[in-house]
Design a protein around this motif. Structure first.
Motif, PDB file in Angstrom:
ATOM      1  N   PHE A  12      -3.987 -11.001  -1.429  1.00  0.00           N
ATOM      2  CA  PHE A  12      -4.049  -9.940  -2.654  1.00  0.00           C
ATOM      3  C   PHE A  12      -5.673 -10.042  -2.727  1.00  0.00           C
ATOM      4  O   PHE A  12      -6.183 -10.839  -3.693  1.00  0.00           O
TER       5      PHE A  12
ATOM      6  N   ILE B 191       4.132  -6.325  -4.656  1.00  0.00           N
ATOM      7  CA  ILE B 191       2.841  -5.709  -4.329  1.00  0.00           C
ATOM      8  C   ILE B 191       2.538  -6.177  -3.003  1.00  0.00           C
ATOM      9  O   ILE B 191       2.161  -5.431  -1.979  1.00  0.00           O
TER      10      ILE B 191
ATOM     11  N   THR C 231       8.136 -11.210 -13.676  1.00  0.00           N
ATOM     12  CA  THR C 231       6.655 -11.360 -13.513  1.00  0.00           C
ATOM     13  C   THR C 231       6.691 -12.295 -12.077  1.00  0.00           C
ATOM     14  O   THR C 231       5.689 -12.205 -11.497  1.00  0.00           O
TER      15      THR C 231
ATOM     16  N   ALA D 129      -3.307  -9.108 -11.950  1.00  0.00           N
ATOM     17  CA  ALA D 129      -2.347  -8.118 -11.679  1.00  0.00           C
ATOM     18  C   ALA D 129      -1.098  -8.641 -12.237  1.00  0.00           C
ATOM     19  O   ALA D 129      -0.344  -8.019 -13.033  1.00  0.00           O
ATOM     20  N   ALA D 130      -0.495 -10.130 -12.174  1.00  0.00           N
ATOM     21  CA  ALA D 130       0.272 -10.513 -12.830  1.00  0.00           C
ATOM     22  C   ALA D 130       0.543 -10.269 -14.497  1.00  0.00           C
ATOM     23  O   ALA D 130       1.366  -9.945 -15.085  1.00  0.00           O
TER      24      ALA D 130
ATOM     25  N   TYR E  72       6.602 -10.058  -9.508  1.00  0.00           N
ATOM     26  CA  TYR E  72       5.695  -8.933  -9.224  1.00  0.00           C
ATOM     27  C   TYR E  72       4.625  -8.909  -8.296  1.00  0.00           C
ATOM     28  O   TYR E  72       4.480  -7.769  -7.472  1.00  0.00           O
ATOM     29  N   VAL E  73       3.709  -9.918  -8.081  1.00  0.00           N
ATOM     30  CA  VAL E  73       2.905 -10.171  -7.157  1.00  0.00           C
ATOM     31  C   VAL E  73       3.354  -9.833  -5.759  1.00  0.00           C
ATOM     32  O   VAL E  73       2.681  -9.199  -4.639  1.00  0.00           O
TER      33      VAL E  73
ATOM     34  N   TYR F 217      -1.576 -18.498 -10.064  1.00  0.00           N
ATOM     35  CA  TYR F 217      -0.040 -17.643  -9.960  1.00  0.00           C
ATOM     36  C   TYR F 217       0.938 -18.064  -9.436  1.00  0.00           C
ATOM     37  O   TYR F 217       2.176 -18.438  -9.916  1.00  0.00           O
TER      38      TYR F 217
ATOM     39  N   THR G 218      -5.296 -12.039  -8.843  1.00  0.00           N
ATOM     40  CA  THR G 218      -3.940 -12.361  -8.836  1.00  0.00           C
ATOM     41  C   THR G 218      -3.338 -12.316 -10.127  1.00  0.00           C
ATOM     42  O   THR G 218      -2.429 -11.673 -10.450  1.00  0.00           O
TER      43      THR G 218
ATOM     44  N   LEU H 222      -0.430  -1.993  -6.737  1.00  0.00           N
ATOM     45  CA  LEU H 222       0.433  -2.045  -8.106  1.00  0.00           C
ATOM     46  C   LEU H 222       0.680  -0.985  -8.750  1.00  0.00           C
ATOM     47  O   LEU H 222       2.037  -0.809  -9.141  1.00  0.00           O
TER      48      LEU H 222
END
Length: 297
Positions: free
Chosen positions: A47, A214, A207, A176-177, A210-211, A198, A173, A107
């Motif tokens: 990412f 993505i 959460t 993004a989180a 979440y990544v 992360y 990362t 995202l």
């Protein structure tokens, strides 16, 4: 009676053969899943240039989960791929302008499916801003104008948030989180657990996924055919050419305004969803740009 038995035997063989042929097809998605084999599981993923440590079992399995789920949300994922052809050309240059990695367009994908979604908590738009956060990031939010529905302005606001988060955490990362878990929420978890990656943090369910969501959508959207999506270029939603009309005064009747531009109110709202009323009240002479599709679109 003997004839019927013979016919039944033949039909049974044919049907069994058909099942065997279908079951051994290399392109059958269900068979791959039932065998427990990851469906085109990538050798590596990243990412924004930050690699995910797929050698860690739980990281690998969390990505596997999101790949399988999203690859099997056939209609939902297909629609996202189609919409991206129209939305990404707007989002990508804004990310580049602010120096935010291109991967952040995914995202927006998981936040809203690239539509102006409305959450039960009150977040709105493609980037799903809450009202106060939107205002903090420079957007106008009221009953007349809600710029959370303005793709360009909300993308710029998202960039401002993400740059602040990157400065705080030193990682795209984690930035993004934090878009999901909040900067304070991520900071609290880092302080409690004494880790700064992360993939090492124990987070809330949402959460924590979440990544990985993505990453999964990024992989699927970049190589849709590998995940069972046969979408031709002609199936994608094409960008619609528009012109921009600058206004700095009140428009008391947006229906009349639309007709004066050769369109109707519905088309005006489709291209300018940030206009939330049937009029545009503008006592302070603020400059707005209203998009009008070109003739034939």
């Amino acid at each position: 009676m003997k004839t019927n038995k013979a016919l039944l035997s033949v039909l049974t063989v044919v049907l069994l053969s058909g099942v065997l042929v279908f079951g051994t097809s290399g392109d059958n998605k269900e068979k791959r899943i039932h065998e427990g084999t990851p469906m085109y599981f990538p050798e590596e993923v990243d990412f924004a240039g930050e690699k995910a440590p797929l050698q860690i079992t739980d990281v690998r399995e969390r990505l596997d989960r999101e790949l399988l789920i999203n690859a099997n949300l056939d209609a939902t994922t297909a629609l996202i791929i189609k919409r991206a052809n129209r939305a990404f050309p707007i989002i990508e240059p804004i990310l580049a302008k602010y120096g935010v990695p291109d991967d952040f367009k995914y995202l927006a994908v998981i936040e809203s499916g690239l539509v102006n979604a409305v959450s039960s908590a009150g977040a709105r738009g493609v980037w799903q801003f809450m009202p106060e956060t939107a205002k903090e990031k420079g957007m106008e939010v009221n009953d007349i104008v809600d710029e959370r529905y303005h793709l360009e302005k909300s993308t710029e606001a998202a960039c401002r948030y993400l740059l602040t988060a990157k400065d705080k955490f030193g990682s795209w990362t984690l930035a993004a989180a934090s878009y999901n878990g909040g900067m304070n929420g991520i900071t609290k978890k880092i302080d409690e657990q004494k880790v700064t990656n992360y993939y090492d943090l124990a987070l809330t369910e949402e959460t924590s996924r979440y990544v990985f969501r993505i990453l999964a959508l990024k992989e699927i959207m970049k190589q849709p055919a590998k995940y069972g999506f046969s979408i031709f270029s002609g199936d994608l939603y094409a960008p619609i050419p528009t012109k921009k009309i600058e206004v700095d005064s009140t428009i008391n009747d947006l229906t009349g305004f639309a007709k004066s531009q050769g369109i109707n109110y519905k088309i005006l709202k489709i291209h300018n969803p940030w206009l939330r009323d049937k009029k545009l009240v503008n006592p302070n002479k603020k400059r707005y740009e209203i998009e009008i599709p070109l003739a034939g679109y």
